[in-house]
Enzyme design. Structure first.
Site, mmCIF file in Angstrom:
data_model
loop_
_atom_site.group_PDB
_atom_site.id
_atom_site.type_symbol
_atom_site.label_atom_id
_atom_site.label_comp_id
_atom_site.label_asym_id
_atom_site.label_seq_id
_atom_site.Cartn_x
_atom_site.Cartn_y
_atom_site.Cartn_z
ATOM 1 N N TRP A 108 -64.100 -36.087 32.226
ATOM 2 C CA TRP A 108 -64.664 -36.678 31.018
ATOM 3 C C TRP A 108 -65.784 -37.591 31.480
ATOM 4 O O TRP A 108 -65.566 -38.543 32.211
ATOM 5 C CB TRP A 108 -63.588 -37.455 30.265
ATOM 6 C CG TRP A 108 -64.022 -37.979 28.927
ATOM 7 C CD1 TRP A 108 -64.044 -37.312 27.736
ATOM 8 C CD2 TRP A 108 -64.472 -39.320 28.637
ATOM 9 N NE1 TRP A 108 -64.481 -38.138 26.733
ATOM 10 C CE2 TRP A 108 -64.745 -39.368 27.254
ATOM 11 C CE3 TRP A 108 -64.669 -40.463 29.415
ATOM 12 C CZ2 TRP A 108 -65.212 -40.519 26.634
ATOM 13 C CZ3 TRP A 108 -65.132 -41.607 28.791
ATOM 14 C CH2 TRP A 108 -65.392 -41.635 27.419
ATOM 15 N N CYS A 156 -59.673 -37.297 32.124
ATOM 16 C CA CYS A 156 -59.752 -36.635 33.427
ATOM 17 C C CYS A 156 -58.371 -36.212 33.906
ATOM 18 O O CYS A 156 -57.366 -36.847 33.625
ATOM 19 C CB CYS A 156 -60.414 -37.522 34.470
ATOM 20 S SG CYS A 156 -62.072 -38.045 34.081
ATOM 21 N N GLU A 193 -62.605 -39.575 13.915
ATOM 22 C CA GLU A 193 -62.336 -38.917 15.185
ATOM 23 C C GLU A 193 -62.581 -37.416 15.147
ATOM 24 O O GLU A 193 -63.158 -36.857 16.080
ATOM 25 C CB GLU A 193 -60.878 -39.161 15.612
ATOM 26 C CG GLU A 193 -60.598 -40.537 16.163
ATOM 27 C CD GLU A 193 -59.141 -40.688 16.560
ATOM 28 O OE1 GLU A 193 -58.869 -40.994 17.725
ATOM 29 O OE2 GLU A 193 -58.268 -40.493 15.686
ATOM 30 N N ASN A 251 -60.561 -39.686 39.472
ATOM 31 C CA ASN A 251 -60.511 -40.281 38.139
ATOM 32 C C ASN A 251 -60.783 -41.769 38.288
ATOM 33 O O ASN A 251 -60.344 -42.390 39.254
ATOM 34 C CB ASN A 251 -59.123 -40.118 37.504
ATOM 35 C CG ASN A 251 -58.794 -38.682 37.178
ATOM 36 O OD1 ASN A 251 -59.659 -37.813 37.194
ATOM 37 N ND2 ASN A 251 -57.532 -38.427 36.876
ATOM 38 N N GLY A 252 -61.450 -42.370 37.297
ATOM 39 C CA GLY A 252 -61.688 -43.807 37.349
ATOM 40 C C GLY A 252 -63.163 -44.128 37.441
ATOM 41 O O GLY A 252 -64.033 -43.275 37.228
ATOM 42 N N ARG A 277 -55.839 -33.938 27.556
ATOM 43 C CA ARG A 277 -56.409 -35.259 27.862
ATOM 44 C C ARG A 277 -57.865 -35.373 27.414
ATOM 45 O O ARG A 277 -58.386 -36.474 27.279
ATOM 46 C CB ARG A 277 -56.358 -35.507 29.382
ATOM 47 C CG ARG A 277 -54.973 -35.844 29.908
ATOM 48 C CD ARG A 277 -54.981 -35.886 31.418
ATOM 49 N NE ARG A 277 -53.775 -36.534 31.934
ATOM 50 C CZ ARG A 277 -53.745 -37.739 32.483
ATOM 51 N NH1 ARG A 277 -54.849 -38.449 32.571
ATOM 52 N NH2 ARG A 277 -52.618 -38.256 32.915
ATOM 53 N N HIS A 332 -67.303 -58.821 -1.266
ATOM 54 C CA HIS A 332 -67.961 -59.652 -0.266
ATOM 55 C C HIS A 332 -68.932 -58.843 0.593
ATOM 56 O O HIS A 332 -69.280 -59.264 1.699
ATOM 57 C CB HIS A 332 -66.918 -60.355 0.606
ATOM 58 C CG HIS A 332 -66.075 -61.323 -0.163
ATOM 59 N ND1 HIS A 332 -66.544 -62.529 -0.606
ATOM 60 C CD2 HIS A 332 -64.785 -61.228 -0.591
ATOM 61 C CE1 HIS A 332 -65.586 -63.168 -1.268
ATOM 62 N NE2 HIS A 332 -64.517 -62.393 -1.276
ATOM 63 N N LYS A 375 -58.845 -41.741 11.819
ATOM 64 C CA LYS A 375 -58.557 -40.307 11.916
ATOM 65 C C LYS A 375 -59.728 -39.475 11.399
ATOM 66 O O LYS A 375 -60.106 -38.468 11.988
ATOM 67 C CB LYS A 375 -57.282 -39.973 11.122
ATOM 68 C CG LYS A 375 -56.007 -40.417 11.780
ATOM 69 C CD LYS A 375 -55.707 -39.620 13.031
ATOM 70 C CE LYS A 375 -54.939 -40.416 14.039
ATOM 71 N NZ LYS A 375 -55.676 -41.482 14.722
ATOM 72 N N LYS A 397 -57.964 -37.978 25.528
ATOM 73 C CA LYS A 397 -56.628 -38.363 25.079
ATOM 74 C C LYS A 397 -56.115 -39.595 25.812
ATOM 75 O O LYS A 397 -55.681 -40.558 25.201
ATOM 76 C CB LYS A 397 -55.657 -37.191 25.295
ATOM 77 C CG LYS A 397 -54.232 -37.466 24.802
ATOM 78 C CD LYS A 397 -54.199 -37.681 23.313
ATOM 79 C CE LYS A 397 -52.798 -37.892 22.795
ATOM 80 N NZ LYS A 397 -52.791 -38.250 21.363
ATOM 81 N N GLU A 411 -56.246 -46.978 9.994
ATOM 82 C CA GLU A 411 -55.845 -45.799 10.755
ATOM 83 C C GLU A 411 -56.352 -44.530 10.079
ATOM 84 O O GLU A 411 -56.790 -43.582 10.758
ATOM 85 C CB GLU A 411 -54.322 -45.772 10.892
ATOM 86 C CG GLU A 411 -53.731 -44.504 11.506
ATOM 87 C CD GLU A 411 -54.178 -44.230 12.933
ATOM 88 O OE1 GLU A 411 -53.879 -43.129 13.431
ATOM 89 O OE2 GLU A 411 -54.831 -45.093 13.563
#
Length: 625
Positions: free
Chosen positions: A80, A2, A505, A117-118, A27, A521, A502, A620, A498
């Protein structure tokens, strides 16, 4: 997550509001909007005007132009979705709507426009109370509760209404609002979400924004509002009060948020640009480091490092994986016990606090809500020795931690983090060396060797980036897949994690990472020719073990894609594709091996036609829990 831009000005402010939203697009958002007080020739032609869209800001700009929306007082927002689907009726700004005896029970437009926002945790309770008073809700958002509550408390002074409103809110918020009955006045408040004040240079302008980037090129005079602050903007003047409603003076800082950082230049996407900026970002992050001294992390670091006997790392997402990598360094080089916690989980479990622990937070933005909350929880448990590795010097995290190392990655716009990750690793390696020195575990020869290797990193990264054509060939295979496994051992297991993140995402391919020894396992059951297995294979003490794990994959018909150091004696063949890394880089190898994984995700996303920089459902800056 946001974005807010708000302003009062003696001129039409709409172009600046829309431009600010464009600079906050990085963002992440799924709707956007702008509202102004339009000053007409008479009362009938004056009032609230609004445009909202579930498309990009460029479409909102077209709508604003088509509807001729203009005004000197306004607010704008990128949303968002949390409460309510991404839809126009849920988009901000929200207007208050109500019923009253003067309208014979018919819904009437209210006086107030608001963005937020929030997350408001008691929104259901407040909504029920407001509906009982006759307020009509047109969205599913928690934000609409705030604007109706302000309307119900308004008695001629919007700032007093905001104070009374925030006293009833539970949760996190950054708020900007204005009232049609008080033109040329905007009010704001923050608690748990970032908000800044921008002091204008002309037209008696003043601004509120969630990020200084929104005001790049408009003003560089920035006031960072503190937790609980409320602000009142008018033409040519502003007031700030703290959480106790006492008038306070907040320092005005000159902040150079360059709008040029948001320009793509010759690149197709910001993620691509930021991958290729990594040699420069690492060089900038290490600039001025001529020796290992605790003071790299701030005044008093020498004393703090002597007093601690363990490290607790708190982080989320990509930053969490950088912390997991650092754990190997801290324990093997500095010899200090280290624990890494997912920040969003840490404060919700019973833990055993140790006052002699160094609490290290890692965050790109410095405003990550979960990590800030975890830091404050650790402090409440008596752990006061705090340090952050952060990319934003003016962020809440840097202000709230005793010590800091500010990386210099520059603005990172792509949602999938790249250069922020590698610069975090550089900062964490410096921290490892500083702690090793404080504990008498770093010889002069070791220090010189490590510093030499770090100075060579930019050149080493350039050599890795030259592997891009081979990685594009891999991406053509991966684009046809829906699942992938990533394997690593030891120091490189977090790098495999990581890499899987990626790919998830930005390509929407399901990917998981495992410590290679864990294959038998359980995960080995998933291996088929349709499940590519990416393996990070440096020439280290675990190489022979890793080769055995790779044979397990081949024996089940799996296809391997291996990032191997040149001297590992792993060759391409049937069912195995090998890209040779330019050189073995020892302890710093993770910084090199992650780059091909970034490129693999990027080029696979290109081949699949996904929105690389703005992947679905993601933001973001995650400024809500």
């Amino acid at each position: 997550m946001c974005g807010i831009v708000a302003a009062v000005s003696s001129q039409n402010i709409v172009p600046i509001l829309v431009q600010g939203l464009q600079r906050l697009e990085y963002r992440g958002y799924d709707s956007c909007g702008v509202a102004v007080y339009a000053q007409g020739k008479d009362a009938a032609h004056s009032g609230l005007q609004r445009a909202r869209s579930t498309s990009r800001v460029a479409e909102l700009q077209n709508q604003v132009s088509s509807d001729n929306i203009q005004g000197g007082t306004g607010i704008a927002h990128t949303r968002w979705a949390t409460h309510g689907a991404p839809a126009v009726h849920n988009a901000h700004p929200h207007f208050s709507w109500g019923r009253g005896p003067e309208t014979a029970g018919v819904a009437r437009p209210g006086k107030i426009a608001l963005v937020h926002n929030g997350i408001i945790e008691n929104h259901e309770e407040l909504r029920a109370s407001l509906e009982a008073k006759g307020y009509e809700f047109t969205s599913q958002t928690d934000t609409e509760v705030i604007v109706h509550l302000m309307d119900s408390l308004y008695d001629g002074d919007i700032f007093e209404a905001l104070k009374a409103t925030t006293a009833q809110l539970h949760g996190a918020y950054a708020i900007a609002a204005f009232c049609k009955d008080e033109p040329q006045r905007v009010v704001g408040a923050r608690a748990g979400s970032p908000l800044i004040l921008g002091v204008g240079k002309s037209h008696a302008e003043n601004f509120i924004a969630s990020d200084a980037m929104a005001l790049a090129g408009v003003t560089d005079q920035i006031v960072y509002l503190e937790e609980g602050d409320l602000v009142d903007l008018q033409l040519g003047k502003y007031w700030v009060i703290d959480r106790d409603h006492k008038s306070v003076e907040r320092e005005v800082k000159t902040v150079n948020a360059h709008s040029g950082a948001a320009e793509l230049g010759p690149y197709r996407h910001y993620m691509q640009k930021e991958i290729f900026e990594q040699p420069r970002a690492i060089a900038d992050t290490l600039e001025g480091v001529v020796g290992i001294v605790p003071e790299l992390f701030g005044d008093g670091a020498h004393r703090v490092f002597k007093e601690i006997d363990s490290v607790l790392i708190l982080a989320c997402g990509t930053s969490y994986y950088s912390g997991c990598t650092a754990k190997y360094w801290l324990e093997s080089i500095a010899g200090i016990p280290t624990q890494v916690e997912v920040a969003s989980e840490y404060r919700y479990r019973t833990s055993v606090p140790n006052p002699r622990t160094l609490v290290v937070t890692i965050t790109q933005s410095g405003e990550t809500a979960d990590t800030l909350a975890a830091l404050r929880h650790a402090q409440s448990q008596g752990m006061q020795q705090t340090l952050t590795i952060c990319n934003v010097a003016t962020s809440a995290m840097v202000r709230e931690c005793k010590l800091a190392y500010v990386t210099r990655a520059g603005v990172e716009i792509g949602v999938a983090s790249t250069k922020a990750f590698t610069t975090q690793l550089a900062g964490l390696f410096l921290l490892t060396l500083a702690l090793a020195q404080s504990r008498g575990k770093l010889t002069d020869a070791d220090e010189a060797a490590h510093l030499k290797a770090m100075r060579h990193l930019p050149a080493a990264l350039q050599a890795v980036l030259a592997l891009e054509p081979q990685i594009i060939s891999w991406a053509e295979d991966f684009a046809k897949m829906e699942n992938a496994l990533f394997l690593g051992r030891g120091l490189h297991f977090p790098i495999a994690q990581e890499g899987a993140l990626k790919l998830k995402e930005i390509t929407y391919i399901h990917a998981e990472a495992y410590a290679a020894g864990e294959l038998k396992h359980g995960p080995l059951a998933l291996v088929t020719s349709a499940m590519p297995v990416v393996t990070v294979a440096p020439n280290d003490s675990l190489l022979e073990k890793l080769k055995s794990n790779m044979q397990e994959v081949r024996a089940r018909g799996g296809v391997l894609y291996v990032l191997a150091d040149a001297d590992t004696r792993i060759a391409s063949g049937e069912g195995i594709h090998v890209i040779r890394m330019p050189e073995n880089y020892g302890d710093l190898s993770p910084l090199l091996h992650v780059v091909p994984l970034q490129l693999l995700a990027y080029h696979t996303a290109l081949a699949r036609g996904t929105d690389v920089d703005k992947p679905r459902n993601l933001a973001k800056s995650v400024t809500v829990e």
